[in-house]
Scaffold this motif. Sequence first.
Motif: not given
Length: 306
Positions: A38-61
């Motif tokens: 939910x967008x907060x009451x003090x939301x500002x259009x001056x902002x930065x949004x940063x994201x990191x994807x998840x790592x892949x699982x290792x294989x199992x031979x």
Amino acid sequence: MKILKIFVVVIIFLLTTPQPVSAFKRIFLTTGDPGSWTVVSDWSNVNTIEVIGAGGGGGDAPTGSGAGGGGGGAYAWLANLTGLTIGNTVTYQVGSTTVGVTDTNGKKGGDTFFNRTSGTSVVCASTMSVCAQGGAGGAGSTGSTASGGLASAGIPASCSGCYSGGSGGGNYSENGTDGSGGGGGAAGVYGSGKNGGDSGEVEANGGGGGGADGGSNGESGRDLTPLRGGNGGNNFNSQGGGAGGDGAAGTAGTNGGGGGGGDNTFGGAAGGDGTIEWTAIEFGALAGSGGGGGGAGDGVGGGGGG
């Protein structure tokens, strides 16, 4: 007016800002598959949004052969998102690494996004304001490497300062040994995730996990004296890589360093959680991009960092 920064992250990874703490408000979204914010009451259009994807699982031979490490998650960011209304909800997703394998291949890491405006896609799409791709799952066979999440596959696609995750190391043994590759490190604000080390070509020694966020590559499993697993790569601050196992399992990475690879029949070690890139003083926590896990000497590849 405070500058609002939202951090949509994998697990507890938080991202930094050049402004003093008093000048902005930080919001951390660490779960959601997908979730609603939910967008907060003090939301500002001056902002930065940063994201990191998840790592892949290792294989199992299968027994007697080696597997590849999973790729690390990509990093993406966006400045000054507009169009959000206070009190309305935003759909987001924090990507996760699914435990398990499909036909011996590790599973792909989930994408992480913020503000999906339509549809039901859970992978990076033009309907999202910002998205970072997760790393590919490690191969359950010899000779293949898993790519890290690609910055070019994220949103925005043309992004200065968005980075790709490191590739997982492969199994390149010449005689069917079951040493495995280390996982790739996650990307972050300082640079790309680094590659996991390959297995030894002759000995069944696992590769070290790649360091996160502009660090260094994991070392390949060693075929020469001393015979051991590969050391994990360091983080961007040239520290944190775990030691490769010598007659033992590898040691875990710290502060975003890669985990050490296992020696012969021993397991690889986990990559380090990121703890030094981004400081969350108000919450008493440290966080950052994660290092890749070390490859095992018993046929299990290291997981990618996220």
